[in-house]
Design an enzyme around this catalytic site. Sequence first.
Site, mmCIF file in Angstrom:
data_model
loop_
_atom_site.group_PDB
_atom_site.id
_atom_site.type_symbol
_atom_site.label_atom_id
_atom_site.label_comp_id
_atom_site.label_asym_id
_atom_site.label_seq_id
_atom_site.Cartn_x
_atom_site.Cartn_y
_atom_site.Cartn_z
ATOM 1 N N ILE A 192 9.496 6.927 16.302
ATOM 2 C CA ILE A 192 9.146 7.691 15.146
ATOM 3 C C ILE A 192 7.762 8.478 15.491
ATOM 4 C CG2 ILE A 192 8.464 7.537 12.826
ATOM 5 C CD1 ILE A 192 11.316 6.280 13.137
ATOM 6 N N LYS A 219 0.893 -1.285 -0.048
ATOM 7 C CA LYS A 219 0.013 -0.002 0.118
ATOM 8 C C LYS A 219 0.824 1.266 0.018
ATOM 9 C CE LYS A 219 -1.723 1.720 4.016
ATOM 10 N NZ LYS A 219 -1.437 3.221 4.269
ATOM 11 N N ASN A 220 1.879 1.135 0.920
ATOM 12 C CA ASN A 220 2.696 2.528 1.066
ATOM 13 C C ASN A 220 3.530 2.598 -0.268
ATOM 14 O OD1 ASN A 220 1.344 3.033 3.421
ATOM 15 N ND2 ASN A 220 3.153 2.546 4.743
ATOM 16 N N ARG A 258 -8.248 -0.240 5.394
ATOM 17 C CA ARG A 258 -7.495 0.573 4.782
ATOM 18 C C ARG A 258 -6.264 0.130 4.022
ATOM 19 N NH1 ARG A 258 -5.594 5.149 8.259
ATOM 20 N NH2 ARG A 258 -4.689 5.628 5.984
ATOM 21 N N ARG A 310 -3.778 10.861 5.043
ATOM 22 C CA ARG A 310 -2.578 11.765 5.016
ATOM 23 C C ARG A 310 -1.646 11.740 3.781
ATOM 24 N NH1 ARG A 310 1.164 14.441 8.228
ATOM 25 N NH2 ARG A 310 3.055 13.747 7.628
ATOM 26 N N CYS A 369 -4.013 13.390 13.266
ATOM 27 C CA CYS A 369 -3.855 11.944 12.993
ATOM 28 C C CYS A 369 -4.050 11.171 14.235
ATOM 29 C CB CYS A 369 -2.991 11.544 12.061
ATOM 30 S SG CYS A 369 -2.471 9.829 12.045
ATOM 31 N N ARG A 406 1.789 14.722 13.204
ATOM 32 C CA ARG A 406 2.347 14.335 11.904
ATOM 33 C C ARG A 406 2.244 15.618 10.906
ATOM 34 N NH1 ARG A 406 -0.179 8.788 10.033
ATOM 35 N NH2 ARG A 406 1.767 8.620 8.940
ATOM 36 N N PRO A 407 3.007 16.743 11.335
ATOM 37 C CA PRO A 407 3.136 17.857 10.482
ATOM 38 C C PRO A 407 3.690 17.563 9.045
ATOM 39 C CG PRO A 407 4.904 17.968 12.038
ATOM 40 C CD PRO A 407 4.096 16.767 12.338
ATOM 41 N N VAL A 408 3.317 18.574 8.084
ATOM 42 C CA VAL A 408 4.060 18.437 6.650
ATOM 43 C C VAL A 408 5.227 19.571 6.401
ATOM 44 C CG1 VAL A 408 2.200 17.190 5.669
ATOM 45 C CG2 VAL A 408 2.211 19.527 5.831
ATOM 46 N N ASP A 409 5.693 20.085 7.500
ATOM 47 C CA ASP A 409 6.808 20.750 7.290
ATOM 48 C C ASP A 409 7.726 20.752 6.336
ATOM 49 O OD1 ASP A 409 7.420 19.339 9.394
ATOM 50 O OD2 ASP A 409 8.571 20.718 10.340
ATOM 51 N N ASP A 440 5.623 0.668 11.633
ATOM 52 C CA ASP A 440 4.392 0.169 11.288
ATOM 53 C C ASP A 440 4.402 -1.471 11.749
ATOM 54 O OD1 ASP A 440 3.380 2.521 9.979
ATOM 55 O OD2 ASP A 440 3.860 1.647 7.859
HETATM 56 C C1 UD1 Z 1 4.935 6.704 6.076
HETATM 57 C C2 UD1 Z 1 4.009 5.604 6.010
HETATM 58 C C3 UD1 Z 1 3.495 5.260 7.366
HETATM 59 C C4 UD1 Z 1 4.762 5.120 8.487
HETATM 60 C C5 UD1 Z 1 5.666 6.268 8.192
HETATM 61 C C6 UD1 Z 1 6.995 5.798 8.793
HETATM 62 C C7 UD1 Z 1 2.986 5.750 3.944
HETATM 63 C C8 UD1 Z 1 1.719 6.282 3.192
HETATM 64 N N1 UD1 Z 1 2.961 5.788 5.026
HETATM 65 O O1 UD1 Z 1 4.260 7.953 6.537
HETATM 66 O O2 UD1 Z 1 2.803 3.928 7.141
HETATM 67 O O3 UD1 Z 1 4.297 4.892 9.554
HETATM 68 O O4 UD1 Z 1 6.151 6.692 6.857
HETATM 69 O O5 UD1 Z 1 7.645 4.739 8.445
HETATM 70 O O6 UD1 Z 1 4.055 5.712 3.295
HETATM 71 N N2 UD1 Z 1 7.370 14.538 10.205
HETATM 72 C C9 UD1 Z 1 7.323 15.823 10.606
HETATM 73 N N3 UD1 Z 1 7.273 16.841 9.367
HETATM 74 C C10 UD1 Z 1 7.102 16.481 8.141
HETATM 75 C C11 UD1 Z 1 7.153 15.023 7.719
HETATM 76 C C12 UD1 Z 1 7.046 13.929 8.857
HETATM 77 O O7 UD1 Z 1 7.598 16.117 11.530
HETATM 78 O O8 UD1 Z 1 6.938 17.097 7.235
HETATM 79 C C13 UD1 Z 1 7.420 13.461 11.274
HETATM 80 C C14 UD1 Z 1 5.994 12.830 11.459
HETATM 81 O O9 UD1 Z 1 5.314 13.344 12.244
HETATM 82 C C15 UD1 Z 1 6.918 11.501 12.106
HETATM 83 C C16 UD1 Z 1 8.140 11.347 11.339
HETATM 84 O O10 UD1 Z 1 8.471 12.675 10.938
HETATM 85 O O11 UD1 Z 1 6.877 11.536 13.435
HETATM 86 C C17 UD1 Z 1 8.092 10.295 10.343
HETATM 87 O O12 UD1 Z 1 6.972 10.656 9.240
HETATM 88 P P1 UD1 Z 1 7.281 10.272 7.991
HETATM 89 O O13 UD1 Z 1 8.233 9.270 7.603
HETATM 90 O O14 UD1 Z 1 6.885 11.412 7.167
HETATM 91 O O15 UD1 Z 1 5.886 9.278 7.559
HETATM 92 P P2 UD1 Z 1 4.669 9.467 6.565
HETATM 93 O O16 UD1 Z 1 5.736 9.610 4.968
HETATM 94 O O17 UD1 Z 1 3.636 10.246 6.870
#
Ligand code: UD1
Length: 424
Positions: free
Chosen positions: A333, A22-23, A403, A98, A122, A127-130, A311
């Site tokens: 994480i 899926k991912n 999902r 997300r 979430c 889980r920000p997107v910064d 995961d």
């Molecule tokens: C992806 C996976 C999810 C998995 C995660 C970690 C998909 C669709 N989902 O999620 O199943 O649990 O990787 O292996 O592939 N973070 C920030 N700012 C950002 C981005 C991330 O602070 O802009 C933080 C997150 O809150 C988290 C950490 O970084 O604590 C890792 O997140 P990230 O690797 O980005 O996870 P996803 O890509 O959302």
Amino acid sequence: MDQIRIRGGRPLEGSIRISGAKNAALPLMTASLLTGETLTLTNLPFLADITTLVQLLMQHGVHVAMRGEGAGGGHVMELSAAAITSTEAPYDLVRKMRASVLVLGPLVARCGEARVSLPGGCAIGTRPVDLHLKGLEALGAGIELAGGYIHAKAPKGLSGGHYVFPFVSVGATENLLMAASLAKGETTLVNAAREPEVVDLANCLVAMGAKIEGIGTDTITVQGVDALGAAEHRVVPDRIETGTFAMAAAATGGALELVGARLDIVASVAEALDAAGVDIAETKNGIRVSRRNGLRGVDVMTEPYPGFPTDMQAQVMALMSVAEGASMITETIFENRFMHVPELARMGANINVHNASAMVRGVARLTGAPVMATDLRASVSLVIAGLAAEGETVINRVYHIDRGYERIEEKLKGCGAEIERIGS
Ligand code: UD1
């Protein structure tokens, strides 16, 4: 709402076909936005999250055709984004998942602008997107946040840049890889994610004509090209589904062949299972997992790949609940990823949480109970616990499982589990 009912205590025996990841599938589908030609994905899993993303992509003007099973099982999807009719990803679709934020990089790279709803909170943390946004800024995009939306603009196109991730992010690496593929000049991404799903995306982008070096390492260099073209790509097998069924086999004292699974991408999970006394080995068709003797408690810490995956943390906790001795499970994480603990405790597990660590003291047996699924991986840990427990377990809110797990009851039933879905 559907429930899953399990009568536990039966060892799993037989074989299970592992689906495409899926991912990996989700970012691969969003890569279709980068080209006017057709992207064909094979070995695609059929899941609720895939359907959600199809809706979003169609809303951007992508034509999506799903064909039945391809060679070796799995679905085949053709995605054609000849014309992007909307660069807006609305809240109603993004809030469901997300990973929708992965349309941001491709849209701004191809169309010079995108308006994408912020994914919002979430269950497993803020889980920000910064990092996605800072990385796009490094490629020359202007970013504004207003009204709950990200507005990214690059009217003259993106240009190559240098971005150092302060910590590893799978999604941000994927967004930037896609954006950099169509940016002018060279982009370097330092401290990039090395997850097999990132590698899968990079390989697909290369098949589409992207120029990427350092795939699978933490420093990736991309030479932007003017356009990408058609490609056909097979989705990598799901390492989390593989690990989940491996834990289920181990927890029930059974033996399973996981057909289509790859041992090389589940090495950290295999190592933990081996230390716990579970046999795991490569076969001609995939991986074989079996347990004939007792289980030992092992310590596990989640880390970015190639470390132990976050995961798989809930599933290994379910397994450790029935191991001999203690196991310290540390989550590094996500900050709030122990929601399965009170549910496992309802089944008799002995777990104490201190900050980011959970101390699991193995018990001789779990007992069935009504429990509640809280997120995708937490819910499947309850399935593992239910399969190992004595008596009946009823899991509520199973839409979380749908999902990310394709036909889970069917796959488990085929290996001797007493499991059924009860519709409401
Ligand atoms: C992806 C996976 C999810 C998995 C995660 C970690 C998909 C669709 N989902 O999620 O199943 O649990 O990787 O292996 O592939 N973070 C920030 N700012 C950002 C981005 C991330 O602070 O802009 C933080 C997150 O809150 C988290 C950490 O970084 O604590 C890792 O997140 P990230 O690797 O980005 O996870 P996803 O890509 O959302």
